[in-house]
Design a protein around this motif. Structure first.
Motif, PDB file in Angstrom:
ATOM      1  N   UNK A 418       0.847  -1.184   0.000  1.00  0.00           N
ATOM      2  CA  UNK A 418       0.000   0.000   0.000  1.00  0.00           C
ATOM      3  C   UNK A 418       0.889   1.243   0.000  1.00  0.00           C
ATOM      4  N   UNK A 419       0.387   2.362  -0.531  1.00  0.00           N
ATOM      5  CA  UNK A 419       1.075   3.637  -0.299  1.00  0.00           C
ATOM      6  C   UNK A 419       0.865   4.079   1.145  1.00  0.00           C
ATOM      7  N   UNK A 420       1.681   4.987   1.629  1.00  0.00           N
ATOM      8  CA  UNK A 420       1.539   5.449   3.006  1.00  0.00           C
ATOM      9  C   UNK A 420       0.200   6.162   3.226  1.00  0.00           C
ATOM     10  N   UNK A 421      -0.241   6.882   2.224  1.00  0.00           N
ATOM     11  CA  UNK A 421      -1.553   7.536   2.277  1.00  0.00           C
ATOM     12  C   UNK A 421      -2.454   6.835   1.265  1.00  0.00           C
ATOM     13  N   UNK A 422      -3.484   6.136   1.777  1.00  0.00           N
ATOM     14  CA  UNK A 422      -4.312   5.279   0.934  1.00  0.00           C
ATOM     15  C   UNK A 422      -5.769   5.720   1.052  1.00  0.00           C
ATOM     16  N   UNK A 474      -9.889  16.001  -3.301  1.00  0.00           N
ATOM     17  CA  UNK A 474     -11.304  15.845  -2.960  1.00  0.00           C
ATOM     18  C   UNK A 474     -11.657  14.430  -2.527  1.00  0.00           C
ATOM     19  N   UNK A 475     -10.664  13.694  -2.037  1.00  0.00           N
ATOM     20  CA  UNK A 475     -10.929  12.346  -1.553  1.00  0.00           C
ATOM     21  C   UNK A 475     -10.401  12.226  -0.132  1.00  0.00           C
ATOM     22  N   UNK A 476     -11.125  11.456   0.668  1.00  0.00           N
ATOM     23  CA  UNK A 476     -10.710  11.221   2.048  1.00  0.00           C
ATOM     24  C   UNK A 476      -9.803  10.000   2.080  1.00  0.00           C
ATOM     25  N   UNK A 477      -8.627  10.171   2.685  1.00  0.00           N
ATOM     26  CA  UNK A 477      -7.656   9.081   2.703  1.00  0.00           C
ATOM     27  C   UNK A 477      -7.156   8.848   4.120  1.00  0.00           C
ATOM     28  N   UNK A 478      -6.506   7.697   4.284  1.00  0.00           N
ATOM     29  CA  UNK A 478      -5.946   7.310   5.584  1.00  0.00           C
ATOM     30  C   UNK A 478      -4.421   7.361   5.509  1.00  0.00           C
ATOM     31  N   UNK A 479      -3.804   8.030   6.461  1.00  0.00           N
ATOM     32  CA  UNK A 479      -2.357   8.015   6.598  1.00  0.00           C
ATOM     33  C   UNK A 479      -1.989   6.858   7.530  1.00  0.00           C
ATOM     34  N   UNK A 480      -1.434   5.799   6.954  1.00  0.00           N
ATOM     35  CA  UNK A 480      -1.194   4.569   7.717  1.00  0.00           C
ATOM     36  C   UNK A 480      -0.188   4.773   8.840  1.00  0.00           C
ATOM     37  N   UNK A 481       0.816   5.622   8.628  1.00  0.00           N
ATOM     38  CA  UNK A 481       1.823   5.826   9.671  1.00  0.00           C
ATOM     39  C   UNK A 481       1.251   6.548  10.878  1.00  0.00           C
ATOM     40  N   UNK A 482       0.178   7.366  10.683  1.00  0.00           N
ATOM     41  CA  UNK A 482      -0.466   8.048  11.799  1.00  0.00           C
ATOM     42  C   UNK A 482      -1.561   7.197  12.424  1.00  0.00           C
ATOM     43  N   UNK A 483      -2.150   6.310  11.629  1.00  0.00           N
ATOM     44  CA  UNK A 483      -3.280   5.531  12.132  1.00  0.00           C
ATOM     45  C   UNK A 483      -2.852   4.445  13.102  1.00  0.00           C
ATOM     46  N   UNK A 484      -1.682   3.854  12.872  1.00  0.00           N
ATOM     47  CA  UNK A 484      -1.276   2.692  13.664  1.00  0.00           C
ATOM     48  C   UNK A 484       0.206   2.751  13.986  1.00  0.00           C
ATOM     49  N   UNK A 485       0.558   2.087  15.074  1.00  0.00           N
ATOM     50  CA  UNK A 485       1.969   1.920  15.395  1.00  0.00           C
ATOM     51  C   UNK A 485       2.522   0.789  14.543  1.00  0.00           C
ATOM     52  N   UNK A 486       3.312   1.130  13.567  1.00  0.00           N
ATOM     53  CA  UNK A 486       3.873   0.131  12.662  1.00  0.00           C
ATOM     54  C   UNK A 486       5.327  -0.147  13.021  1.00  0.00           C
TER      55      UNK A 486
END
Length: 538
Positions: A418-422, A474-486
């Protein structure tokens, strides 16, 4: 192999004439000059060449197979090619089979390395190279296959049989087309063998002679191996002196020595003691190889055994047909006893002589000779003994072999990149995925997340806006590095086998790693999964 054959025999044919390996047809001056020149040139060559490139021959192939994953440096093969050619042209008492095996194995290993094959692929191509080399030199396809298994691998590998057979057959066809038929021995007088008590008594005496000769052959070499640290010039000087004496008084012992045996088989008897020729040929070959001259031993052992068989037949006052039979029996028994390769020896004489009449007595002398050498002389294959003297094992444990025959695929778990921002939509698609792990790039490293953890983080949207929400285009995305402790995870290229993978875990002390299977594809391999696989497979 055809080129190797041409390099050896075109010069000797120009000197000798129609018969090659017939140095007794040359004048004494030529014989002495060739042997001395060969030893001097070889000494100069090995003085210039780095010590690590001087390792050549069948023991080196077995060493690289077992302890270096079949990686055979190309420059060692180059040294083997020219050094063996020089020694053979000079009439030194060696064979061309050992160099042929080294060259064939190097070619197979090189192709496997370039194709980035797993370990079992490397071993398969190495076996193909060995079998093809023996087949091309002797034009004995089945014996080449058996040699690869009995002498190099020291066991039969069923999964390798088909490609090795194919390699061996094609090598024989190419050799036959380029070189022509190699009818080294012409034995047409054996039509049938009458099994009798007298025959097996004579065979028993032949076995005793063969056992004594094989013990002399091996123990002479073993006594000389301890001088491997002595200067090359002193060692090769001793070879030059011994070969020069043989060139003067017993020229039939030079080279491979096929002509003397061929004459005996055609009914011509030598004018001097045949037993003396047998002993001199045995000691001279052992001395030459034991002091470091790079050459093979299969051809000389054939000749020694064949001459011993003729000697036993003459003692029993047999006719010419029986002389030919006992020559075959001696050849098979001597090769089997020295290399502990019974089936290779049996098939080799059948294919070389195009005669199967001697199978039953040949099996008798082969089995008895191998047993006596093992039980009473405590002697393994000469190659195994050489490796043992060097402090190396000629085989690997069943556990190592099992690991080498498996790639990391049975223990690898697929990982989605995945990209970091998905996008949120792509994260929601994970609910229908069967993959347990995802990875994303964060700076210069890869980080690993569990699929379930990402989905759990997505559910938190029901409680309101989250810190990891990002708006892009104009799209809502998730930043994986901020969402979870990886966790950062190392990345390595796909190992050649499970053995290499386990060694990596042991060296690094890590428990997980991403294995790069292609430019943009990764799999997760954990020490836990490796242990589970080994326990399950037992």
């Amino acid at each position: 192999m055809a080129f190797f054959y041409a390099v050896i025999y075109l010069p000797t044919r120009s000197l000798i004439g129609s018969d090659f390996d017939s140095f007794e047809l040359l004048s004494v001056e030529w014989r002495i000059g060739l042997s001395l020149s060969a030893c001097v040139v070889l000494a100069l060559l090995f003085t210039v060449v780095p010590r690590k490139l001087q390792k050549v021959g069948v023991p080196y192939v077995i060493e690289r197979l077992n302890h270096h994953h079949g990686n055979l440096p190309v420059w060692n093969a180059v040294v083997q090619f020219f050094s063996a050619a020089i020694a053979l042209v000079g009439g030194l008492s060696i064979g061309k089979e050992g160099p042929a095996v080294h060259l064939g194995a190097t070619l197979g290993g090189y192709l496997a390395e370039k194709a980035k094959l797993p370990q079992y692929g490397v071993e398969t191509l190495l076996a193909c190279g060995v079998a093809g080399a023996i087949s091309a030199i002797f034009q004995t396809p089945l014996a080449g296959v058996l040699f690869a298994f009995e002498v190099i691998f020291l066991e039969y590998r069923q999964r390798y049989v088909l490609p090795v057979l194919l390699s061996s057959v094609i090598a024989t066809i190419v050799s036959h087309y380029v070189i022509g038929p190699l009818d080294i021995f012409s034995i047409e007088s054996i039509s049938s063998v009458l099994l009798s008590t007298d025959l097996f008594v004579a065979c028993s005496i032949l076995v005793v002679v063969i056992v004594l000769l094989s013990a002399l052959f091996l123990h002479t070499q073993k006594s000389l191996w301890r001088f491997s640290g002595v200067s090359i010039w002193w060692r090769f000087l001793l070879v030059a002196i011994a070969t020069t004496l043989a060139a003067i008084y017993l020229p039939e012992s030079l080279g491979s020595g096929y002509l003397s045996l061929s004459r005996l088989l055609s009914g011509d008897l030598v004018l001097y003691s045949l037993l003396l020729l047998i002993v001199v040929k045995t000691v001279l070959t052992a001395l030459t190889i034991g002091l470091g001259i790079p050459g093979g031993m299969i051809g000389p052992t054939f000749i020694i055994g064949g001459l011993a068989g003729v000697q036993v037949a003459l003692v029993f006052d047999n006719n010419v047909a029986d002389i030919a039979l006992f020559a075959l029996l001696g050849m098979a028994a001597m090769m089997a006893a020295c290399f502990q390769a019974p089936l290779t020896a049996l098939v080799a004489i059948i294919e070389m002589t195009h005669s199967s009449a001697a199978i039953v007595p040949a099996l008798f002398v082969i089995v008895l000779a191998c047993l006596l050498v093992r039980v009473f002389c405590h002697q393994e294959s000469v190659f195994v003994e050489r490796l043992s003297f060097m402090g190396m094992s000629s085989t690997i444990s069943p556990f190592q072999r099992y690991l080498r025959h498996h790639t990391v695929k049975p223990v690898a778990e697929e990982v989605l990149m995945f990209p970091e921002v998905v996008s949120i939509e792509r994260v929601k698609d994970l609910a229908s995925s069967m993959v347990d792990y995802i990875a994303f790039e964060h700076g210069d490293e890869l980080r690993l997340l569990r699929r379930k953890a990402v989905l759990d983080a997505l559910i938190m949207l029901d409680q309101g806006p989250q810190i990891w929400l990002v708006s892009e285009e104009d799209k809502v995305k998730m930043n994986l590095s901020l969402a979870l402790d990886s966790v950062s995870i190392p990345v390595i290229d796909e190992p050649s086998s499970l053995e290499a993978m386990l060694a990596w875990f042991q060296e690094t002390g890590l428990t997980e790693v991403l294995v790069s299977t292609s430019s943009d594809s990764y799999s997760l391999v954990s020490r836990h999964r490796v242990d589970q696989f080994l326990l399950k497979s037992d």
